[in-house]
Scaffold this active site. Structure first.
Site, PDB file in Angstrom:
ATOM      1  N   GLU A  32      33.374   4.703 -30.263  1.00 52.42           N
ATOM      2  CA  GLU A  32      34.534   5.026 -29.956  1.00 52.42           C
ATOM      3  C   GLU A  32      35.273   3.680 -30.232  1.00 52.42           C
ATOM      4  O   GLU A  32      34.998   2.714 -29.490  1.00 52.42           O
ATOM      5  CB  GLU A  32      34.654   5.753 -28.591  1.00 52.42           C
ATOM      6  CG  GLU A  32      35.906   6.366 -28.488  1.00 52.42           C
ATOM      7  CD  GLU A  32      36.015   6.914 -26.833  1.00 52.42           C
ATOM      8  OE1 GLU A  32      37.154   6.914 -26.422  1.00 52.42           O
ATOM      9  OE2 GLU A  32      34.939   7.157 -26.161  1.00 52.42           O
ATOM     10  N   ARG A 258      19.939   4.898 -21.479  1.00 54.48           N
ATOM     11  CA  ARG A 258      20.776   3.783 -22.139  1.00 54.48           C
ATOM     12  C   ARG A 258      20.296   2.445 -21.398  1.00 54.48           C
ATOM     13  O   ARG A 258      19.678   2.402 -20.191  1.00 54.48           O
ATOM     14  CB  ARG A 258      22.331   4.223 -21.728  1.00 54.48           C
ATOM     15  CG  ARG A 258      22.569   4.006 -20.194  1.00 54.48           C
ATOM     16  CD  ARG A 258      24.127   4.755 -19.886  1.00 54.48           C
ATOM     17  NE  ARG A 258      24.934   3.756 -20.244  1.00 54.48           N
ATOM     18  CZ  ARG A 258      26.175   4.185 -21.281  1.00 54.48           C
ATOM     19  NH1 ARG A 258      26.109   5.271 -21.837  1.00 54.48           N
ATOM     20  NH2 ARG A 258      27.144   3.325 -21.551  1.00 54.48           N
ATOM     21  N   LYS A 268      32.309  -0.753 -21.685  1.00 55.01           N
ATOM     22  CA  LYS A 268      33.526  -1.392 -22.352  1.00 55.01           C
ATOM     23  C   LYS A 268      34.787  -1.452 -21.628  1.00 55.01           C
ATOM     24  O   LYS A 268      35.369  -2.503 -21.708  1.00 55.01           O
ATOM     25  CB  LYS A 268      33.805  -0.551 -23.444  1.00 55.01           C
ATOM     26  CG  LYS A 268      32.863  -0.967 -25.008  1.00 55.01           C
ATOM     27  CD  LYS A 268      33.284   0.069 -25.997  1.00 55.01           C
ATOM     28  CE  LYS A 268      32.851   1.292 -26.058  1.00 55.01           C
ATOM     29  NZ  LYS A 268      32.996   2.191 -27.048  1.00 55.01           N
TER      30      LYS A 268
HETATM   31  P1  ATP Z   1      30.851   2.238 -22.762  1.00 51.78           P
HETATM   32  O1  ATP Z   1      30.626   3.289 -21.440  1.00 51.78           O
HETATM   33  O2  ATP Z   1      30.550   0.872 -22.558  1.00 51.78           O
HETATM   34  O3  ATP Z   1      31.897   2.497 -23.598  1.00 51.78           O
HETATM   35  P2  ATP Z   1      29.875   4.501 -24.596  1.00 51.78           P
HETATM   36  O4  ATP Z   1      28.985   5.260 -24.449  1.00 51.78           O
HETATM   37  O5  ATP Z   1      31.554   5.049 -24.201  1.00 51.78           O
HETATM   38  O6  ATP Z   1      29.832   3.162 -23.844  1.00 51.78           O
HETATM   39  P3  ATP Z   1      30.474   4.599 -27.465  1.00 51.78           P
HETATM   40  O7  ATP Z   1      31.542   3.875 -28.233  1.00 51.78           O
HETATM   41  O8  ATP Z   1      30.830   6.176 -27.205  1.00 51.78           O
HETATM   42  O9  ATP Z   1      30.443   3.769 -26.027  1.00 51.78           O
HETATM   43  O10 ATP Z   1      28.972   4.525 -27.870  1.00 51.78           O
HETATM   44  C1  ATP Z   1      28.321   4.580 -29.133  1.00 51.78           C
HETATM   45  C2  ATP Z   1      27.106   4.825 -29.093  1.00 51.78           C
HETATM   46  O11 ATP Z   1      26.437   3.782 -28.521  1.00 51.78           O
HETATM   47  C3  ATP Z   1      27.018   6.303 -28.371  1.00 51.78           C
HETATM   48  O12 ATP Z   1      25.831   6.890 -29.069  1.00 51.78           O
HETATM   49  C4  ATP Z   1      26.362   5.916 -27.156  1.00 51.78           C
HETATM   50  O13 ATP Z   1      25.216   6.744 -26.552  1.00 51.78           O
HETATM   51  C5  ATP Z   1      25.628   4.562 -27.417  1.00 51.78           C
HETATM   52  N1  ATP Z   1      25.635   3.409 -26.173  1.00 51.78           N
HETATM   53  C6  ATP Z   1      26.685   2.926 -25.702  1.00 51.78           C
HETATM   54  N2  ATP Z   1      26.048   2.220 -24.414  1.00 51.78           N
HETATM   55  C7  ATP Z   1      24.709   2.355 -24.509  1.00 51.78           C
HETATM   56  C8  ATP Z   1      23.714   1.738 -23.594  1.00 51.78           C
HETATM   57  N3  ATP Z   1      24.119   1.090 -22.863  1.00 51.78           N
HETATM   58  N4  ATP Z   1      22.455   1.796 -24.331  1.00 51.78           N
HETATM   59  C9  ATP Z   1      22.240   2.462 -25.331  1.00 51.78           C
HETATM   60  N5  ATP Z   1      23.183   3.305 -25.898  1.00 51.78           N
HETATM   61  C10 ATP Z   1      24.623   2.983 -25.692  1.00 51.78           C
HETATM   62 MG    MG Z   2      32.516   6.529 -24.791  1.00 57.10          MG
END
Ligand code: ATP
Ligand code: MG
Length: 546
Positions: A32, A258, A268
């Site tokens: 995202e 994760r 983020k």
């Molecule tokens: P955040 O909570 O930091 O915003 P998010 O999952 O909302 O993380 P996205 O941009 O939606 O962030 O994630 C892109 C991809 O990265 C998704 O497939 C997500 O599952 C993966 N991802 C995000 N954080 C992790 C993590 N800590 N470990 C492994 N994969 C992750």
């Molecule tokens: Mg997200």
């Protein structure tokens, strides 16, 4: 790298065997665009790209930009830079928002099949009627609207007849389902917000659980890898694709744990708050767990990929010790960077029996572990600097460095004895008057004589003054074991370095002999002033489990 196998690979191999998707493997990394990528994303990137590579497949970069409020295209460039820097290239670069028309059509299909309805409940009413883990939900009074009425209302939603929150489109599934995600989830909501890609064309936007499976299916993704918190959403993922019915072999969602790391945060939102509040100096602050921060800190892509490989892919959440990440970094830097002499809190040494106008050029190995990396010449003359930690006037037992009356080896040079301490008026040490033993020049017969301590040095006449930024962890545990910001995560010092450091350019990495690994900071280093980030110390406290 691509040799190891995990449970995701097992699933893919079964699918290849049964020919479920023919011989096709297509994965995607779906960020995202609402912040910089962090090392948790690196795990997902490594997993998606290396898995595709392992099976001769492809991996797309897809921006999951269906939520118009939080997104900012500013982040797009950084995401692409980071993925490339990690060493991967995507097959296609795609935007989920390009599918808004098709998603709308899918929603209309569901309505026509009697599988979706427009609901006038507010968010609070929906929540209040959702039930709990033990109590089933209550059906909405709007659930049995006719297909015609639903089609008309949904179109009116699209045309902007209603305010935000006035109506939603919900899937008609099962209010008694033990899985709360299946209790008539909202799939479209009204938001009169401009979107970076589609402008003001839409005032209704699809919810993640509806949009994501459709995005995957449109692109022909075979294996949609996501994190564990989506496990309970998988029935809905499958339901959407089955209910729409356009795709004979829909993608398979697979969840993994994760990544969490000690002494930092992996969200983020939280990282953005730190940037906005000025707790750190931007997204690429060397203390940040962002890819940009790790890069500026001095991490290599190889070390991050190695880390992601070593932690493996699991089905259960856990927290990885940051020491493992540091140890991957050390393992990588150990054999690729050259050594340099640097002294901090320097103390002047005068070798009283060394000729005043003489300078020798003494060879020193660039990397003790890799002889092919050759050697460099260091000037050595009568006045030198040593590190503040390498001299004590009244040393404790077992202190083998320099103290009055003691002889030590100056690495690559001679054996030196401290004879006298000259003080400033305030009692601090001004300089040390020493003598050298000319028969002990490094490499000669005389240097074989035993001496307990070895220290390093910098020639005073040619020394380069450098600034050093030392980092501690961004977060530390308080007395309750909760992570809080570490107020002492950055400290500055300065030192003298050997002349070659005057040529250091932003991004150059070195081992400072006996100190650790350092990189010339890309933001602060100029032609006149060299500023180094401490990447990591030399020694690890991390014990590999046997
Ligand atoms: P955040 O909570 O930091 O915003 P998010 O999952 O909302 O993380 P996205 O941009 O939606 O962030 O994630 C892109 C991809 O990265 C998704 O497939 C997500 O599952 C993966 N991802 C995000 N954080 C992790 C993590 N800590 N470990 C492994 N994969 C992750
Ligand atoms: Mg997200």
């Amino acid at each position: 790298m691509a040799e190891s196998k995990n449970f995701i690979h097992n699933i893919i191999e079964k699918d290849l065997e049964s020919g479920k998707y023919g011989d096709k493997v297509l994965t995607r990394f779906p960020p995202e665009p609402n912040g910089y990528l962090h090392i948790g994303h690196a795990k997902s990137i490594c997993l998606n790209f290396t898995t595709a590579m392992k099976y001769g497949g492809k991996c797309n970069l897809r921006y999951d930009d269906t939520n118009p409020v939080k997104e900012d295209v500013e982040y797009v460039d950084s995401i692409e830079e980071d993925v490339r820097w990690l060493g991967f290239s995507w097959d296609k670069r795609l935007w989920a928002s390009d599918y808004f028309d098709e998603m709308y059509e899918c929603a209309v299909t569901l309505i026509k099949k009697g599988l979706a309805f427009v609901c006038d409940f507010s968010g609070d009413e929906i929540r209040a009627n959702r039930g709990t883990l033990t109590v089933p939900g209550k059906e909405s009074p709007y659930r049995n609207r006719s297909v015609e009425e639903n089609l008309k209302l949904f179109e009116e939603m699209k045309e902007g007849k209603y305010a935000d929150g006035e109506k939603v489109l919900r899937a008609k599934i099962d209010m008694a389902s033990p899985n709360i995600n299946m209790r008539d989830p909202v799939i479209y909501r009204i938001a009169h917000v401009e979107h970076h890609n589609t402008g003001n064309k839409w005032c209704i936007y699809p919810m993640y659980d509806f949009a994501h499976p459709i995005e995957d299916a449109i692109e022909g993704v075979t294996h949609s890898i996501c994190t564990l918190e989506f496990e309970d959403h998988r029935p809905l993922y499958d339901w959407v694709l089955q209910a729409v019915g356009k795709w004979p072999t829909p993608p398979q969602q697979i969840e993994f744990a994760r990544l969490n790391i000690t002494n930092t945060v992996m969200s983020k939102r939280y990282l953005k708050a730190m940037v906005d509040e000025g707790t750190v100096d931007g997204w690429d602050d060397p203390r940040m767990p962002t890819i940009a921060g790790l890069r500026r800190r001095g991490y290599t892509p190889e070390s991050i990929r190695d880390f992601c490989e070593r932690i493996g892919v699991a089905k259960a959440n856990s927290t990885v010790d940051v020491a493992l990440l540091e140890s991957c970094l050390r393992d990588d830097l150990k054999t690729r960077v050259e050594s340099r002499n640097v002294v901090e809190n320097p103390i002047k040494v005068i070798i009283t029996n060394y000729p005043e106008d003489m300078t020798e050029e003494l060879p020193l190995e660039n990397n003790r572990e890799v002889p092919e990396m050759g050697e460099r010449k260091l000037p050595f003359s009568r006045e030198l600097w040593i590190d503040g930690d390498d001299f004590m006037e009244n040393p404790p037992k077992k202190y083998f460095r320099l103290f009055p009356g003691n002889e030590v080896r100056f690495k690559g040079a001679y054996f030196i004895t401290c004879n006298e301490v000259v003080k400033n008026e305030d009692g601090s040490v001004k300089e040390l008057l020493c003598t050298y033993d000319p028969t002990t020049r490094s490499g000669s017969e005389g240097a074989n004589r035993k001496v307990k301590g070895t220290i390093h040095w910098v020639d005073a006449a040619t020394a380069v003054k450098i600034r050093i930024r030392n980092y501690d962890y961004l977060m530390v545990e308080d007395e309750n074991g909760e992570y809080v910001n570490n107020p002492e995560s950055l400290s500055e010092s300065w030192g003298y370095g050997e002349p070659l450091l005057g040529e250091a350019e932003a991004g150059d990495r070195y081992q400072f002999f006996r100190k650790g690994y350092y990189i010339a900071d890309s933001g602060l280093t100029t032609a006149d002033e060299k500023v180094f980030n401490k990447i990591v110390g030399l020694k690890s406290s991390f014990k590999v489990k046997k």
